[in-house]
Every structure is written in structure tokens, then in C-alpha cells.
Design a protein around this motif. Structure first.
Motif, PDB file in Angstrom:
ATOM      1  N   PRO A  54       0.698  -1.395   0.469  1.00 40.08           N
ATOM      2  CA  PRO A  54      -0.051  -0.308   0.187  1.00 40.08           C
ATOM      3  C   PRO A  54       0.810   1.335   0.262  1.00 40.08           C
ATOM      4  O   PRO A  54       1.836   1.319   1.112  1.00 40.08           O
ATOM      5  CB  PRO A  54      -0.379   0.366   1.184  1.00 40.08           C
ATOM      6  CG  PRO A  54      -0.597  -1.353   2.042  1.00 40.08           C
ATOM      7  CD  PRO A  54       0.586  -2.124   1.259  1.00 40.08           C
ATOM      8  N   ALA A  55       0.929   2.497  -0.988  1.00 36.53           N
ATOM      9  CA  ALA A  55       1.268   3.555  -1.078  1.00 36.53           C
ATOM     10  C   ALA A  55       1.188   4.461  -0.165  1.00 36.53           C
ATOM     11  O   ALA A  55       2.112   5.095   0.351  1.00 36.53           O
ATOM     12  CB  ALA A  55       0.820   4.138  -2.430  1.00 36.53           C
ATOM     13  N   GLY A  56      -0.395   3.696   0.468  1.00 35.21           N
ATOM     14  CA  GLY A  56      -0.867   5.132   1.528  1.00 35.21           C
ATOM     15  C   GLY A  56      -0.940   6.471   1.248  1.00 35.21           C
ATOM     16  O   GLY A  56      -1.409   6.781  -0.479  1.00 35.21           O
ATOM     17  N   THR A  57      -1.473   7.620   1.510  1.00 37.11           N
ATOM     18  CA  THR A  57      -1.980   8.939   1.069  1.00 37.11           C
ATOM     19  C   THR A  57      -1.042  10.006   0.797  1.00 37.11           C
ATOM     20  O   THR A  57      -1.670  11.353   0.055  1.00 37.11           O
ATOM     21  CB  THR A  57      -3.424   9.260   1.071  1.00 37.11           C
ATOM     22  OG1 THR A  57      -2.581   9.872   3.174  1.00 37.11           O
ATOM     23  CG2 THR A  57      -3.924   8.193   1.871  1.00 37.11           C
ATOM     24  N   GLY A  58       0.282  10.246   1.960  1.00 39.27           N
ATOM     25  CA  GLY A  58       0.325  11.013   1.582  1.00 39.27           C
ATOM     26  C   GLY A  58       1.850  11.266   0.394  1.00 39.27           C
ATOM     27  O   GLY A  58       1.257  10.930  -0.690  1.00 39.27           O
TER      28      GLY A  58
END
Length: 144
Positions: A54-58
Motif C-alpha cells: 500500500p502506498a498510503g495517501t501522503g
């Protein structure tokens, strides 16, 4: 949606971001650096997707790249783009009584060229035709 399509369409959006950044740079528009960063961020996201990470949202590009296994051969090229993270916010928001100056035309052109080179390499490795909407990546497996 399949991983193959997520990877391919993420790269297509990166291509559109890069194209937009070039157009805005030619017009000396202060939003060009932001779109340059967005293209780089989407490259990293596509590679993370292939790894099942998962890349995340930042917009923390260096942190995103650190998640990649060292065995991934494009990790160094993506790490070299991490310095663009500041473009995600620096030219979009005022943090003082002045608007920060944009990077020089030469500096931005070099950044755009670095992102374009990485995009072309990664799209080729995944087997993605950037101008063919919604076609899946032909080689969605992690790079080794």
C-alpha cells in the motif's frame, strides 16, 4: 479492478500529469512543479502496487520508495525523484506573506526530463502503452 489495470492506468495518469506539467512550464505557470511531483508520485505508486505494498495517501516520496524491496531494480531511479516531494505543496500554498518563487526554467526542465525518463522505463518494463486507454499492463509482476 485488476492489478494489471491499476498499474497501467496509474502510469497513464502519470503521463497526463507530466504532459500537463510540460504545458504549464512552457507558459511559466507556477502549477507546473506540482504536476511534475504528481507524475513522480504516481510512478512510485504503480511500482508499489506491483509489489502488493500500500502506498498510503501522503506525498512523502522518500518514505514511499523506502517501502520497495532493495531487489527492485528501479528503486534507485525512484529514490532519485524523492527530492520532488517539496513540489507537492511548496507552490500551491502560501506559508508567509509572499508566494515562494518557482524553480528556474532550467531546473524544472531537468526535473521533467528525469520524470519522463523514469516513466518511459517503467512503462516499458510493465508493458504499458501509455496512449492506449484502459489496456492492462502486460507484465504486472514486480521487477527483479
Amino acid at each position: 479492478m485488476s492489478t494489471e489495470k491499476v498499474i497501467a492506468n496509474t502510469l497513464r495518469i502519470a503521463f497526463a500529469d507530466l504532459s500537463g506539467a510540460k504545458l504549464l512550464a512552457a507558459a511559466d505557470n507556477r502549477n507546473a512543479p506540482y504536476l511534475c511531483e504528481q507524475a513522480a508520485e504516481k510512478l512510485i505508486r504503480a511500482v508499489l502496487t506491483s509489489e502488493g505494498i500500500p502506498a498510503g495517501t501522503g506525498h512523502m516520496l522518500a518514505e514511499m520508495v523506502k517501502k520497495l524491496p532493495d531487489a527492485n531494480p528501479v528503486k534507485p531511479a525512484l529514490a532519485a525523484l524523492a527530492d520532488l516531494a517539496g513540489y507537492a505543496t511548496a507552490y500551491r500554498y502560501s506559508t508567509s506573506s509572499r508566494i515562494p518563487p518557482s524553480p528556474s526554467a532550467r531546473e524544472l526542465a531537468e526535473d521533467l526530463a528525469r520524470v519522463e525518463s523514469a516513466l518511459n522505463d517503467i512503462a516499458a518494463r510493465f508493458g504499458v502503452e501509455l496512449d492506449l486507454p484502459n489496456a492492462p499492463a502486460r507484465n504486472p509482476e514486480p521487477f527483479r
